[in-house]
Design an enzyme around this catalytic site. Sequence first.
Site, PDB file in Angstrom:
ATOM      1  N   GLU A 144       0.828  -1.220   0.000  1.00  0.00           N
ATOM      2  CA  GLU A 144       0.000   0.000   0.000  1.00  0.00           C
ATOM      3  C   GLU A 144       0.861   1.270   0.000  1.00  0.00           C
ATOM      4  O   GLU A 144       0.830   2.070   0.942  1.00  0.00           O
ATOM      5  CB  GLU A 144      -0.961   0.005   1.187  1.00  0.00           C
ATOM      6  CG  GLU A 144      -2.021  -1.063   1.083  1.00  0.00           C
ATOM      7  CD  GLU A 144      -3.150  -0.896   2.088  1.00  0.00           C
ATOM      8  OE1 GLU A 144      -2.952  -0.199   3.090  1.00  0.00           O
ATOM      9  OE2 GLU A 144      -4.227  -1.465   1.864  1.00  0.00           O
ATOM     10  N   GLU A 300      -6.804  -7.612  -0.674  1.00  0.00           N
ATOM     11  CA  GLU A 300      -7.203  -7.556   0.734  1.00  0.00           C
ATOM     12  C   GLU A 300      -8.638  -7.084   0.830  1.00  0.00           C
ATOM     13  O   GLU A 300      -9.022  -6.099   0.188  1.00  0.00           O
ATOM     14  CB  GLU A 300      -6.364  -6.536   1.513  1.00  0.00           C
ATOM     15  CG  GLU A 300      -4.933  -6.896   1.766  1.00  0.00           C
ATOM     16  CD  GLU A 300      -4.247  -5.805   2.615  1.00  0.00           C
ATOM     17  OE1 GLU A 300      -4.928  -5.110   3.393  1.00  0.00           O
ATOM     18  OE2 GLU A 300      -3.031  -5.655   2.461  1.00  0.00           O
TER      19      GLU A 300
HETATM   20  C1  GLA Z   1      -4.285  -2.404   4.885  1.00  0.00           C
HETATM   21  C2  GLA Z   1      -2.925  -3.023   5.043  1.00  0.00           C
HETATM   22  C3  GLA Z   1      -2.931  -4.218   5.933  1.00  0.00           C
HETATM   23  C4  GLA Z   1      -3.819  -4.000   7.120  1.00  0.00           C
HETATM   24  C5  GLA Z   1      -5.198  -3.691   6.658  1.00  0.00           C
HETATM   25  C6  GLA Z   1      -6.168  -3.564   7.817  1.00  0.00           C
HETATM   26  O1  GLA Z   1      -4.981  -2.819   3.820  1.00  0.00           O
HETATM   27  O2  GLA Z   1      -2.335  -3.365   3.832  1.00  0.00           O
HETATM   28  O3  GLA Z   1      -1.604  -4.457   6.347  1.00  0.00           O
HETATM   29  O4  GLA Z   1      -3.329  -2.954   7.893  1.00  0.00           O
HETATM   30  O5  GLA Z   1      -5.154  -2.477   5.968  1.00  0.00           O
HETATM   31  O6  GLA Z   1      -7.386  -3.063   7.406  1.00  0.00           O
END
Ligand code: GLA
Length: 645
Positions: A144, A300
Amino acid sequence: MPIWYGGDYNPEQWPEEVWQEDVQLMQRAGVNLATVGVFSWAKLEPRPGEYDFEWLDRVLDGLHAGGVRVDLATATASPPPWLSKLHPEMLPVTQDGTTLWPGGRQHYCPSSPVYREHAARLVTALAERYAQHPALELWHVNNEYGCHVPRCYCDVSAEAFRRWLEEKYGTVEELNRAWGTAFWSQRYDSFDEILPPRSAPTFQNPTQVIDFDRFSSGELLECYRSEVAILRRVSPGVPITTNFMGFFKPVDYWAWAPEVDVIADDSYPDPADPDAIEFAAMSRDLMRSLRGGQPWILMEQAPSAVNWRQRNKPKAAGQMRAWSYQAVARGADGILYFQWRQSAAGAEKFHSGMVPHGGTDTRVWREIEALGGELKELSDEVVGTRVPARVAMVFDWDSWWAIEQPASPTAVPYLSGVFAWHRSLQALGVVVDFVQPQSDLSAYGLVLVPSLFVATDAQLESLHEYASSGGRLLVTHQTAILDEDLHVRLGGYLGRLQETLGLWIEEFSPSAGAIGPYAGADVTPEAATVPNVPFEGDIVGGRAEGLHWAEVVRPREAAVLARFAEPGLEGSPAVTRNETGSGAAWYVATLPEPAARAALLRTVLEEAGVETEEVPKGQERVRRGALTFRIDHGDQSVTIDRDGD
Ligand code: GLA
């Protein structure tokens, strides 16, 4: 190939005894892909240059033995404490000069040579060790990018910004011209005098600000590129990705998309937000569009609740499944979660996991297990298939950045207009691709251009070409107001589109007051927090309300289809249509309320030869390959029709 199913797997948080059970449970749930090592830098390199890979060998071997493929992270998203102790100059600094210290994650300045060198060293070591590992399916670079630290204003960043500007402008005179520094005595005599747009007494130079937006997105991309270069050299042939975050303002994903092998997205719609599902549908359409329709991976999502909102509602029974099918229907070839096993310690221990704190005798686990089985069955019919779209919407980060700068005609969140038009198309059963204005648009029956505030001459030429050669173009208010330097397009705005649309704009006439963020932006006229602008015409079904914006439109060749009915604006065109070459172009000088928008779109879509089917609120109908997915977000049911059913 199967539909990928799995999630972030952080075995370093658990004793080794648990790892074996993890693999067994993954098999039970149909997990076939695990993202490993995202936050393991401190464990992989406990001291500078000293690596400990043995634990990771055992993790990967165990997954491989269990038939689980690995999306191996480069682990560079959270530097170990020793790095910032040795090199505090690699820590990021905010606009007001605050240093962001270690103790959370992502505490690095993207321009820091120290950070980049240490990251490169780790990535090289990882790639050398695992390039040949039989479990390796995909490289997952960093995590991210920009999520917590999209921009850094430190001295190292300032120097990098100067170099970037020198490269872009060549001479300081050219920069002075582009930035309009004659205004407010901002003239620079040399590049050395330039700073990032740090906190200032009042409005900053708009072009300096957008150049810093562009630079900052680009610096993150440089971090990604430097890792990719190593992976391509040491681990050739293995695909590479990094996880995007949907409509994430700081990072221009159009620039990134050509450099990933597969688009991956992280998506956390709020189960408590009634608009979330339609907004999520729009994000999925963006992800599919970034690489021209190529299937993408939902990298995710939460199995149930997150832990980072003020109030964290769990997903209702069936909701996770319905939302997962939304992603599959809109082009995803993978459904993954954050995270596999819910943490027992750390800042995310209350974020749901596929294996919840309560273990496997739980609703969440049962839903995870059931969906894994279903997706396995569906794989052959889905993987690699495409989602046909006859309508495109232009989406542009420069316009997003510029229209939301302060000192504008009125504060209008860019996404509010984009979302409003997209959800109206959703309600008509129309699937939308996102495009750049300079893309090849010839495959689309209709192209919508919502508030393309910033546009280059070449982009406007491309839109003109599309319409003139038989396309149907719908342009909305606040388009082509500025060029790429954020200089006003004088003489009625719109540039080349004046000819396409057969009109020019004399003046803006926004409603007083500001409107809220996206979720409140598509409000009904009754609920609007700012006065609406009435307008009328058969094309919008009679009298209607325009939300928050109006313009004084001066038609030349364009036919006027609706007119404002507000004192001071009476009779001024609100909706126009112009024939151009063998096509046609509409202009809409306000954001029509939902019913009026639907009426207008029905006419335009019919002319464009695009079929519509009214879809009740809370439902979706999307065709992918030979399947048609019908999702009801009310009762969470999913129906899949096959061709010939
Ligand atoms: C993001 C991050 C993860 C985690 C999630 C939790 O997407 O990439 O590591 O922190 O949020 O919602």
